[in-house]
Motif scaffolding. Structure first.
Motif, PDB file in Angstrom:
ATOM      1  N   ASP A  80       0.857  -1.184   0.000  1.00  0.00           N
ATOM      2  CA  ASP A  80       0.000   0.000   0.000  1.00  0.00           C
ATOM      3  C   ASP A  80       0.890   1.230   0.000  1.00  0.00           C
ATOM      4  O   ASP A  80       1.534   1.539   1.013  1.00  0.00           O
ATOM      5  N   PRO A  81       0.975   1.959  -1.116  1.00  0.00           N
ATOM      6  CA  PRO A  81       1.889   3.099  -1.177  1.00  0.00           C
ATOM      7  C   PRO A  81       1.524   4.215  -0.200  1.00  0.00           C
ATOM      8  O   PRO A  81       2.409   4.930   0.273  1.00  0.00           O
ATOM      9  N   ASP A  82       0.245   4.380   0.130  1.00  0.00           N
ATOM     10  CA  ASP A  82      -0.135   5.418   1.086  1.00  0.00           C
ATOM     11  C   ASP A  82       0.424   5.112   2.473  1.00  0.00           C
ATOM     12  O   ASP A  82       0.871   6.014   3.192  1.00  0.00           O
ATOM     13  N   VAL A  83       0.398   3.835   2.839  1.00  0.00           N
ATOM     14  CA  VAL A  83       0.961   3.425   4.133  1.00  0.00           C
ATOM     15  C   VAL A  83       2.481   3.560   4.108  1.00  0.00           C
ATOM     16  O   VAL A  83       3.091   4.130   5.027  1.00  0.00           O
ATOM     17  N   PHE A  84       3.096   3.040   3.050  1.00  0.00           N
ATOM     18  CA  PHE A  84       4.554   3.036   2.985  1.00  0.00           C
ATOM     19  C   PHE A  84       5.128   4.447   2.934  1.00  0.00           C
ATOM     20  O   PHE A  84       6.147   4.733   3.571  1.00  0.00           O
ATOM     21  N   VAL A  85       4.494   5.347   2.210  1.00  0.00           N
ATOM     22  CA  VAL A  85       5.037   6.698   2.121  1.00  0.00           C
ATOM     23  C   VAL A  85       4.967   7.403   3.474  1.00  0.00           C
ATOM     24  O   VAL A  85       5.847   8.212   3.812  1.00  0.00           O
ATOM     25  N   ARG A  86       3.975   7.095   4.274  1.00  0.00           N
ATOM     26  CA  ARG A  86       3.909   7.684   5.613  1.00  0.00           C
ATOM     27  C   ARG A  86       5.048   7.164   6.492  1.00  0.00           C
ATOM     28  O   ARG A  86       5.641   7.920   7.278  1.00  0.00           O
ATOM     29  N   ILE A  87       5.365   5.885   6.354  1.00  0.00           N
ATOM     30  CA  ILE A  87       6.476   5.313   7.114  1.00  0.00           C
ATOM     31  C   ILE A  87       7.792   5.965   6.697  1.00  0.00           C
ATOM     32  O   ILE A  87       8.604   6.371   7.533  1.00  0.00           O
ATOM     33  N   VAL A  88       7.990   6.065   5.399  1.00  0.00           N
ATOM     34  CA  VAL A  88       9.226   6.650   4.881  1.00  0.00           C
ATOM     35  C   VAL A  88       9.342   8.121   5.279  1.00  0.00           C
ATOM     36  O   VAL A  88      10.381   8.563   5.782  1.00  0.00           O
TER      37      VAL A  88
END
Length: 279
Positions: A161-169
């Motif tokens: 999920d890019p929305d989740v991953f971008v928040r982590i990054v």
């Protein structure tokens, strides 16, 4: 009479281009008509320079482009990079250190040489562009971080999920660099601090002598949000990410249904009605 706004700034994938990456005849005609009325078309894309020839081959003539999410401003008429704002090696090393601590299986690739070539390791997921001659395989992961890069690409199996991953990054970077995404595959794109599509477009518009009020911008994904927020008029295609639709001034048809052309045809019709009849 010149059409207003004077400048069209448009994203490519998911916006101007159809799902098969083609430029429809209708969209090409709308861009030509806008140009004929004195307008300027600018491409503003996450793509690197090396991916532009396939688009230029479908246009009447090449137009200036802001590439790599704002890190590169490119003049195709002279094949010149007018401006580049890459990540420095020491910043990339710190980004990699922080992300490896947060997401142990993270893997990286880099766009280097002002976006004319890519470097990746063997564990980088294979995609169509990984086999391109400009994509270079390196054996030592540390080698990826030895040269300035206009974009650092990040993937992980932690989530697709890019929305989740971008928040982590973004949380791990904490202002060290910019993190965004423009695909649905879990890929996160990292640029130097302050580098966005808005920053690159603002620089190019200043060079052209136009302001944000002169610009209508089109987009579909979160990496387009800074550009759409900066432009005088922001238009989302119907297939846009919710974050884009939320901040847009208008929503046009989807990229599959020539949304940019639909909107431009309306602008041109307005300009035609506003033109005084010859006496």
């Amino acid at each position: 009479m010149q059409v207003r706004p004077h400048v069209v700034a448009t994203d490519l994938d998911g916006t101007l281009l159809r799902p098969d990456k083609s430029l429809s005849a209708r969209t090409a005609a709308a861009l030509d008509a806008f140009h004929a009325r004195g307008g300027q078309v600018l491409l503003v894309t996450g793509r690197p320079v090396r991916w532009l020839p396939a688009v230029y081959a479908q246009l009447r003539e090449p137009v200036p482009a802001v590439c790599a999410n704002g890190a590169v401003v490119y003049d195709p008429q002279t094949d010149t990079v007018l401006r580049a704002d890459p990540l420095a090696p020491e910043i990339m090393a710190e980004v990699a250190r922080r992300l490896r601590a947060e997401v142990p299986d993270v893997v990286f690739a880099v766009e280097v040489d002002d976006g004319r070539s890519m470097r990746h390791t063997a564990d980088w997921p294979s995609h169509w562009n990984s086999e391109h001659p400009s994509a270079l395989l390196v054996t030592d992961p540390a080698e990826l971080l030895t040269s300035p890069a206009v974009k650092l690409l990040v993937r992980s199996s932690y989530t697709d999920d890019p929305d989740v991953f971008v928040r982590i990054v973004a949380g791990a970077l904490a202002g060290l660099a910019e993190a965004t995404h423009s695909s649905k595959s879990g890929l996160v794109e990292i640029s130097a601090a302050g580098v966005t599509k808005a920053a690159g477009l603002a620089w190019l518009c200043a060079r052209l002598g136009v302001t944000a009020d002169d610009v209508v911008a089109f987009g579909d994904m979160p990496n387009d949000v800074p550009m759409l927020t900066w432009a005088g008029r922001a238009v989302a295609v119907a297939n846009a990410h919710p974050a884009v639709r939320e901040i847009a001034d208008a929503v046009t048809a989807s990229n599959a249904d020539d949304g940019v052309a639909v909107y431009l045809e309306g602008l041109l019709a307005e300009a035609e009605r506003a033109t005084p009849e010859a006496s």
